[in-house]
Each structure stands twice: as structure tokens, then as C-alpha cells.
Design a protein around this motif. Structure first.
Motif, PDB file in Angstrom:
ATOM      1  N   LEU A 153      -4.796   6.569  -2.328  1.00 35.86           N
ATOM      2  CA  LEU A 153      -4.558   5.301  -1.836  1.00 35.86           C
ATOM      3  C   LEU A 153      -4.626   3.996  -2.911  1.00 35.86           C
ATOM      4  O   LEU A 153      -5.422   4.221  -3.754  1.00 35.86           O
ATOM      5  N   LEU A 160      -3.559  -0.050  -3.466  1.00 36.24           N
ATOM      6  CA  LEU A 160      -3.326  -1.337  -2.929  1.00 36.24           C
ATOM      7  C   LEU A 160      -3.043  -2.394  -3.815  1.00 36.24           C
ATOM      8  O   LEU A 160      -3.583  -2.266  -5.145  1.00 36.24           O
ATOM      9  N   ALA A 200       0.844  -1.214   0.040  1.00 40.16           N
ATOM     10  CA  ALA A 200       0.051  -0.036   0.036  1.00 40.16           C
ATOM     11  C   ALA A 200       0.708   1.294  -0.091  1.00 40.16           C
ATOM     12  O   ALA A 200       1.900   1.388   0.458  1.00 40.16           O
TER      13      ALA A 200
END
Length: 344
Positions: A315, A317, A275
Motif C-alpha cells: 500500500l 498513500l 492510494a
């Protein structure tokens, strides 16, 4: 008889004069042609690109820069000449490259990374220098301030003001039982020092211990990663060129020992980190290319162009890495990830 001989010599002399004149004109034309060719070549913009090492983020920044030039009418092989040099992660090479660019009298120089930018700024004084993928332009003594750079240097930074603190908060909330976080870094890089300082402050604010595994070159990365096993519950790799260029080594250790690997760059998430809160290096490279256009076409001076910071902070991931590294991805995390930032 004498008159005939004189006439013969006169004819020969005339012929020689004609031949000499013709050859001279021909030579003059050839020289003129060379000069015209040289003038035509001088119409090309010559840009030197110096990059500390090849890895995905820096390569993407370079691609974005070149694309911005192309979108604004500068195309390689037509009216643009790019001289790209890779320093192969050797500080001495950055100085050698900068010296060469200075002697070549480039129209503009792009420096990708802090070490490359510092070398260029030291060696090149009368040519515009743009940088990208630089973490702390002021601390690296590249500019006087972000708003008013001064001198012949400006560019784009790869550190969003809230990136590190946001990521460290995410580490704490996503691994609530974590007590310590390891950081692998080459503290010889100015950009890394800034990154580590902010990371330490953010982690300590979250009540987490920091364990730094220092390295000086890429051959030490694996040993540094392995030294953290059993001591930390997560590992953080900052925007450190030495470590990122050997990221696959850290990923392998993290996968084998179920240690979630958090990274400073979105490209590093694509390459195995679990991440990050970041942006596309292509975008800051593109923004730097637009600065180059302003300088080359509009006559702007680097001194008057403020340093730009990344506009996005999203973000990212990697689901495969999460499974490999024992990291739990919740539904809420998935929902907060924008399209294109969830990697399988």
C-alpha cells in the motif's frame, strides 16, 4: 649520353616505385586501423530501447534496466551503446522505431509498454526482444505463455495478480458510502483493456457501479475527468499510458472537486494519486536488465526465460492528496504502510 639518360630514367622509376609502395603501405595501415577500430566497436553491445511515451513509471523502468546492465559490467560509452527512442504516444512511431532497430541489427531490443512491445515483436524476428511495463503479455500476443514464452520475446509484466482486486476492496472499505467509481481510460491500449476488465469485475463484486470515461488521446483527459463529477465518489486511473502521461490534469480535477483518486502505480501516488497497491517500476526494469545479461553473457534464449511478475504488493498513500481530495487516512492505514510508501 644515351646510357646516362637510361640511368636517369631508371633512378626516377625506382623512386616512383618506392613512393608508390610507401603510399600503398600507408594506405593499408590506415585501412587496417579502420578495420581494427571497427572490430573494437563491434565488441560493444548495441541495445535499442523503444518507449511509448515519457512518464515517471516507464522512465523508472528504463533506469532500472540500464542500472542492471551497469551492475553486470555493461556501461554506456565503454562497452555499451544505447539507442533510446520515445514514440511520443504515437502508435505509428512505434512501428517506425521497430523497423529502424531491425535494420540496425541491434544485439537486443527493450520495449517499454505494450504498444512498443507489439510493434517490436511484429518487426523484429531475429534479435532478442525484452519487454517491461506490459500488463498482459499473453493477451497482447507477445508470448505463448508466461512460463514458456517461445519465440524471441520475453520480459516482465506490470500487473501483480492481486493488485487490482486488492485496491478495489480498499476503495470499498475506505469509502463505505461510495456507490460508483469512475475509470478514465484509452480502450485502444491492450494493457488498458485487461486492466479495466479486472477492475470492473472487482468493483462489481464489491457492489459498486462502474462509470467509464473513454479517451483516445491526452487532450481529452481533462474533459473525461470532469465528466465524472457528480456521478462517482471515487476515480480510478489504470496503468494506461495515455492517461498517466497526463495524470496532473486528473489530479487537478480530483483536488478541486474532492474526489479521491486511486491509481494503478505507486509512481502515480507520488504524483498526486491518493492510494495504490503496487511496486516500484524501477524494480521490474532492473529484473528485465538481469534477463538481458543472461541473454548477452550466458547465451540464454528469450524462449526459455519465463515472464516475471512483480514480487511486491504494498500500500502506498499520499497524505497531501488525501487532504486535497477529501479522503480520510486512518491510523490503521498508516500502520500498514511500509517505510518509503507514505508520501507527504
Amino acid at each position: 649520353m644515351k646510357n646516362k639518360r637510361l640511368t636517369g630514367w631508371a633512378v626516377c622509376a625506382a623512386i616512383l616505385l618506392l613512393l608508390t609502395t610507401a603510399c600503398g603501405e600507408k594506405g593499408k595501415d590506415a585501412a587496417s586501423g579502420q578495420q581494427q577500430s571497427g572490430a573494437k566497436n563491434s565488441d560493444k553491445v548495441s541495445i535499442g530501447i523503444t518507449q511509448i511515451v515519457q512518464h515517471t513509471s516507464l522512465d523508472e523502468a528504463r533506469k532500472g534496466f540500464v542500472q542492471a546492465l551497469k551492475d553486470n559490467g555493461y556501461e554506456e560509452g565503454v562497452n555499451l551503446e544505447i539507442d533510446y527512442k520515445d514514440a511520443q504516444n504515437d502508435i505509428n512511431n512505434t512501428s517506425t522505431i521497430a523497423q529502424k532497430f531491425a535494420s540496425d541489427n541491434k544485439d537486443l531490443v527493450l520495449a517499454i509498454s505494450t504498444p512498443s512491445a507489439q510493434a517490436a515483436a511484429q518487426q523484429i524476428k531475429d534479435v532478442p526482444i525484452l519487454f517491461t511495463a506490459v500488463t498482459d503479455p499473453v493477451g497482447g500476443q507477445l508470448v505463448s505463455s508466461m512460463e514458456q514464452p517461445g519465440g524471441n520475446v520475453t520480459g516482465t509484466t506490470d500487473l501483480h495478480p492481486e493488485a487490482i482486486s486488492t485496491l478495489m476492496e480498499f476503495v470499498k472499505t475506505s469509502i463505505p458510502d461510495a456507490k460508483a467509481v469512475g475509470i478514465i481510460a484509452n480502450e485502444g491500449e491492450q494493457n488498458t483493456v485487461t486492466n479495466i476488465t479486472q477492475a470492473k469485475e472487482a468493483l462489481e463484486k464489491q457492489g459498486l457501479e462502474v462509470v467509464v470515461a473513454p479517451i483516445t488521446n491526452s487532450s481529452e483527459v481533462k474533459q473525461a475527468a470532469e465528466s465524472l463529477i457528480g456521478k462517482v465518489q471515487a476515480v480510478y486511473v489504470p496503468s494506461d499510458n495515455t492517461v498517466v502521461s497526463s495524470l496532473s490534469t486528473v489530479v487537478a480535477v480530483a483536488n478541486e472537486h474532492d474526489i479521491p483518486l486511486f491509481v494503478a502505480e505507486k509512481d502515480s501516488v507520488k504524483n498526486g494519486g491518493v492510494a495504490s497497491f503496487g511496486f516500484e517500476y524501477y524494480d521490474i526494469g532492473y529484473a528485465t536488465g538481469e534477463m538481458a545479461v543472461d541473454i548477452l553473457k550466458n547465451g540464454k534464449k528469450p524462449a526459455d526465460i519465463p515472464v516475471q511478475v512483480p514480487k511486491e504488493l504494498d500500500l502506498a498513500l499520499n497524505m497531501k492528496s488525501a487532504a486535497e481530495q477529501g479522503f480520510t487516512v486512518t491510523d490503521d492505514m498508516k500502520k500498514s504502510v511500509k517505510e518509503g510508501n507514505l508520501f507527504e
